[in-house]
Design a protein around this motif. Structure first.
Motif, PDB file in Angstrom:
ATOM      1  N   MET A 136       1.414  66.438 -15.594  1.00 51.62           N
ATOM      2  CA  MET A 136       2.394  65.594 -16.260  1.00 51.62           C
ATOM      3  C   MET A 136       3.475  66.470 -16.861  1.00 51.62           C
ATOM      4  N   ALA A 137       4.529  65.814 -17.378  1.00 53.47           N
ATOM      5  CA  ALA A 137       5.628  66.544 -17.998  1.00 53.47           C
ATOM      6  C   ALA A 137       5.107  67.315 -19.199  1.00 53.47           C
TER       7      ALA A 137
ATOM      8  N   ASP B  46      15.333  74.571 -21.406  1.00 50.97           N
ATOM      9  CA  ASP B  46      13.899  74.301 -21.559  1.00 50.97           C
ATOM     10  C   ASP B  46      13.504  73.021 -20.839  1.00 50.97           C
ATOM     11  N   TRP B  47      14.286  71.961 -21.030  1.00 51.49           N
ATOM     12  CA  TRP B  47      13.961  70.701 -20.350  1.00 51.49           C
ATOM     13  C   TRP B  47      14.039  70.863 -18.837  1.00 51.49           C
ATOM     14  N   ALA B  48      15.061  71.590 -18.377  1.00 55.50           N
ATOM     15  CA  ALA B  48      15.221  71.769 -16.935  1.00 55.50           C
ATOM     16  C   ALA B  48      14.049  72.543 -16.341  1.00 55.50           C
ATOM     17  N   SER B  49      13.482  73.468 -17.096  1.00 54.46           N
ATOM     18  CA  SER B  49      12.369  74.261 -16.576  1.00 54.46           C
ATOM     19  C   SER B  49      11.054  73.487 -16.568  1.00 54.46           C
ATOM     20  N   GLN B  50      10.948  72.455 -17.405  1.00 51.73           N
ATOM     21  CA  GLN B  50       9.672  71.770 -17.551  1.00 51.73           C
ATOM     22  C   GLN B  50       9.651  70.368 -16.946  1.00 51.73           C
ATOM     23  N   LEU B  51      10.789  69.828 -16.585  1.00 46.71           N
ATOM     24  CA  LEU B  51      10.854  68.499 -15.976  1.00 46.71           C
ATOM     25  C   LEU B  51      11.219  68.629 -14.504  1.00 46.71           C
ATOM     26  N   GLY B  52      10.555  67.886 -13.653  1.00 46.62           N
ATOM     27  CA  GLY B  52      10.857  67.901 -12.232  1.00 46.62           C
ATOM     28  C   GLY B  52      12.010  66.970 -11.900  1.00 46.62           C
ATOM     29  N   PHE B  53      12.507  67.067 -10.665  1.00 49.50           N
ATOM     30  CA  PHE B  53      13.620  66.214 -10.245  1.00 49.50           C
ATOM     31  C   PHE B  53      13.213  64.739 -10.225  1.00 49.50           C
ATOM     32  N   ALA B  54      11.992  64.453  -9.785  1.00 52.84           N
ATOM     33  CA  ALA B  54      11.563  63.049  -9.699  1.00 52.84           C
ATOM     34  C   ALA B  54      11.565  62.368 -11.071  1.00 52.84           C
ATOM     35  N   PRO B  55      10.954  62.965 -12.122  1.00 53.75           N
ATOM     36  CA  PRO B  55      11.040  62.327 -13.447  1.00 53.75           C
ATOM     37  C   PRO B  55      12.470  62.210 -13.958  1.00 53.75           C
ATOM     38  N   LEU B  56      13.311  63.215 -13.672  1.00 50.15           N
ATOM     39  CA  LEU B  56      14.701  63.146 -14.135  1.00 50.15           C
ATOM     40  C   LEU B  56      15.462  62.024 -13.445  1.00 50.15           C
ATOM     41  N   HIS B  57      15.254  61.874 -12.127  1.00 54.02           N
ATOM     42  CA  HIS B  57      15.930  60.781 -11.411  1.00 54.02           C
ATOM     43  C   HIS B  57      15.454  59.427 -11.919  1.00 54.02           C
ATOM     44  N   ARG B  58      14.152  59.319 -12.177  1.00 51.90           N
ATOM     45  CA  ARG B  58      13.616  58.052 -12.674  1.00 51.90           C
ATOM     46  C   ARG B  58      14.148  57.763 -14.081  1.00 51.90           C
ATOM     47  N   LEU B  59      14.226  58.788 -14.919  1.00 51.14           N
ATOM     48  CA  LEU B  59      14.782  58.628 -16.262  1.00 51.14           C
ATOM     49  C   LEU B  59      16.233  58.176 -16.197  1.00 51.14           C
ATOM     50  N   TRP B  60      16.999  58.744 -15.276  1.00 50.39           N
ATOM     51  CA  TRP B  60      18.409  58.367 -15.112  1.00 50.39           C
ATOM     52  C   TRP B  60      18.533  56.900 -14.708  1.00 50.39           C
ATOM     53  N   GLN B  61      17.764  56.477 -13.731  1.00 55.03           N
ATOM     54  CA  GLN B  61      17.841  55.100 -13.264  1.00 55.03           C
ATOM     55  C   GLN B  61      17.477  54.113 -14.376  1.00 55.03           C
TER      56      GLN B  61
ATOM     57  N   MET C 125       5.694  58.059 -15.807  1.00 54.15           N
ATOM     58  CA  MET C 125       4.766  57.696 -14.730  1.00 54.15           C
ATOM     59  C   MET C 125       5.034  58.544 -13.494  1.00 54.15           C
ATOM     60  N   PRO C 126       3.999  59.100 -12.866  1.00 58.86           N
ATOM     61  CA  PRO C 126       4.232  59.865 -11.639  1.00 58.86           C
ATOM     62  C   PRO C 126       4.651  58.950 -10.501  1.00 58.86           C
ATOM     63  N   ASP C 127       5.513  59.458  -9.622  1.00 58.11           N
ATOM     64  CA  ASP C 127       5.907  58.646  -8.475  1.00 58.11           C
ATOM     65  C   ASP C 127       4.738  58.574  -7.491  1.00 58.11           C
TER      66      ASP C 127
END
Length: 541
Positions: free
Chosen positions: A399-400, A335-350, A382-384
């Protein structure tokens, strides 16, 4: 008189591999060695490198056995499957073979220690086929010791083999590396470790939950020795099974989490859900609850990082299903993978990586953990800049997707994707539709726009604007759009919408008064007035 009991041997020593079949996770190296022995292409020096506990020293001893085994009948030659019953095999396993010399380079670092080896290699083996020198942690040798060893290492007598082991191969001189056949022992996968631990607990007559073994395997980080040490501790920590005091202990996942200070995966998923949902109070409460249960702040941050990484892998299309993974976890990841984009995930990781670093070095770990997660909450959504600019051109920024209170993402059908208003007028209109007429009126009458780039809003207040305007606006914006806004006062900017409307009305009045018909009418009726009263904008409420 009864025999005295045998002293207890820790699992890490008791279950050292006795042959290459028991050496787990190193199939490529075993195949290479087996082919070399069968074809008679044996190197004169071997270097084993890898992280702690993957079997470097054990591999060196197995190679010594393989090269010196004579078989049960005493007529055998070098083999990848040493018999384990002949005198050389038994003596090497017990560490008493006169021709197999083990040296710890950490305590024998000098050139004099190496000189003893150089003098001894000139003499043939006493009872074995090869005289073998096993030097553990070889990177600890001094520069002079390495230089003294070089010539002998390059051209040793035919009856001598050198076996080196090290965890820091980068500290070994290149001149030594070039004279050795190098084997990089790999980290052992958690699945292999868990299966190995299952055999160990069965041999030890101990019951263990599969989830408990999976937790221990993950905590071992690829090291069999570390995992067996943790398992040893878990068995000691475990309660006895039902029945009697002599019943076998039962190792449970809950006990392992408690012993290691780990958060259960369900709690970590709920925490990530609160993080994405932006519920500050619930997030801080959940963190403190985990801390009260004994979960270390660093372990909590690591759990969130692992979960974010798993979501990203699922987003990339990689199958990460494992036997120990619950159906709830697989569903949440999908579910999270389908609703979150790569950019928010990369930012969350950092942001989580930065927070982990801060918690690791903090004087106040739990406080640092809370501050780091609050920063993640307010920045990860926050959007990139590139996406923001693109979506503004297209009319709004998606938004997410919202996240349900239980930590799982809300279904897309029941929770539509929130959008930021494309224009300032759209924002005011949205407030009217949501029943927030006072805010809408204040935005229209008393606020001059300096910068409107959602979720950034800079404005110039008029003297009529109430002092608590910003305090009321921020939660209203969060409720309306589902994201955190940055709102600040600034100088300059445009006139308020009310001022703009008044200016337009004044211009229109002037144009009307300048038309010939109106001029003639005003001349004919000097006391006449132009009725240009505007309908109040707030009448739409």
């Amino acid at each position: 008189m009864s025999d005295s009991p045998q002293p207890y041997r820790v699992l890490a020593r008791k279950y050292r591999p006795r042959n290459f079949r028991e050496l787990i996770g190193q199939d490529a190296m075993v195949q290479t060695l087996g082919n070399a022995i069968r074809r008679g292409r044996l190197a004169h020096a071997f270097l084993m490198t890898g992280v702690r506990g993957v079997g470097k020293t054990s591999t060196a001893r197995l190679i010594a056995k393989a090269l010196n085994c004579v078989g049960p009948d005493g007529q055998g030659g070098p083999t990848i499957d040493p018999c384990g019953v002949c005198e050389p095999c038994l003596a090497i396993a017990e560490g008493r073979h006169i021709d197999v010399v083990e040296m710890d380079a950490a305590s024998h670092t000098g050139v004099d220690d190496v000189r003893e080896i150089i003098e001894a290699v000139r003499y043939a083996a006493v009872s074995a086929r090869y005289k073998i020198y096993i030097i553990d942690e070889v990177h600890m040798l001094s520069k002079n010791a390495f230089n003294a060893l070089l010539k002998t290492l390059e051209e040793p007598p035919a009856h001598v083999k050198f076996l080196f082991a090290t965890t820091e191969v980068n500290k070994v001189p290149v001149t030594v590396l070039s004279r050795c056949q190098r084997f990089d022992l790999r980290r052992i996968s958690a699945e292999l470790l868990a299966a190995h631990f299952a055999h160990v607990v069965e041999a030890e007559s101990v019951a263990a939950e599969p989830d408990a073994l999976s937790l221990i395997a993950q905590a071992a980080e690829g090291s069999a020795r570390d995992g067996l040490s943790i398992l040893d501790q878990a068995i000691a920590h475990a309660e006895m099974g039902p029945g009697s005091e002599e019943a076998a202990p039962v190792v449970t996942a809950a006990q392992v989490r408690d012993m290691l200070g780990l958060s259960d995966r369900g709690s970590t998923r709920r925490l990530l859900g609160l993080l994405l949902e932006g519920d500050t109070g619930a997030l801080l409460g959940a963190v403190r609850d985990q801390y009260a249960l004994g979960v270390e702040p660093l372990s909590l941050m690591r759990g969130l990082m692992e979960l974010t990484h798993a979501v990203t892998l699922v987003k990339a299309g990689r199958d990460i299903a494992s036997p120990g993974q619950s159906a709830e976890e697989r569903e949440a990841l999908a579910d999270w993978a389908s609703q979150l984009g790569f950019a928010p995930l990369h930012r969350l990781w950092q942001l989580l990586v930065k927070g982990h670093e801060e918690v690791a070095n903090a004087v106040l770990p739990i406080e640092s953990c809370e501050m780091a997660l609050l920063r993640v909450m307010h920045a990860a959504t926050m959007p990139d800049p590139g996406e923001l600019a693109r979506m503004l051109r297209e009319g709004g920024v998606p938004m997410a997707a919202p996240v349900a209170g239980n930590g799982a993402p809300a279904a897309a059908s029941s929770a539509p994707v929130a959008r930021l208003p494309a224009t300032y007028a759209d924002l005011i209109e949205s407030f009217w539709q949501k029943g927030k007429g006072q805010l809408a009126q204040e935005l229209h009458d008393c606020v001059g726009v300096v910068r409107f780039a959602p979720p950034q809003f800079d404005y110039r207040p008029t003297p009529q604007l109430p002092a608590d305007f910003t305090a009321r606006l921020l939660p209203a914006l969060r409720e309306l759009t589902g994201t955190v806004w940055q709102v600040a006062q600034a100088d300059g900017g445009e006139p308020t919408l009310l001022e703009q409307e008044q200016n337009k009305a004044a211009d229109a009045r002037a144009q009307i008064l300048e038309t010939p018909v109106v001029k003639a009418a005003m001349a004919a009726f000097p006391e006449a007035e132009l009725d240009d009263q505007l309908e109040p904008w707030s009448a739409k409420a």
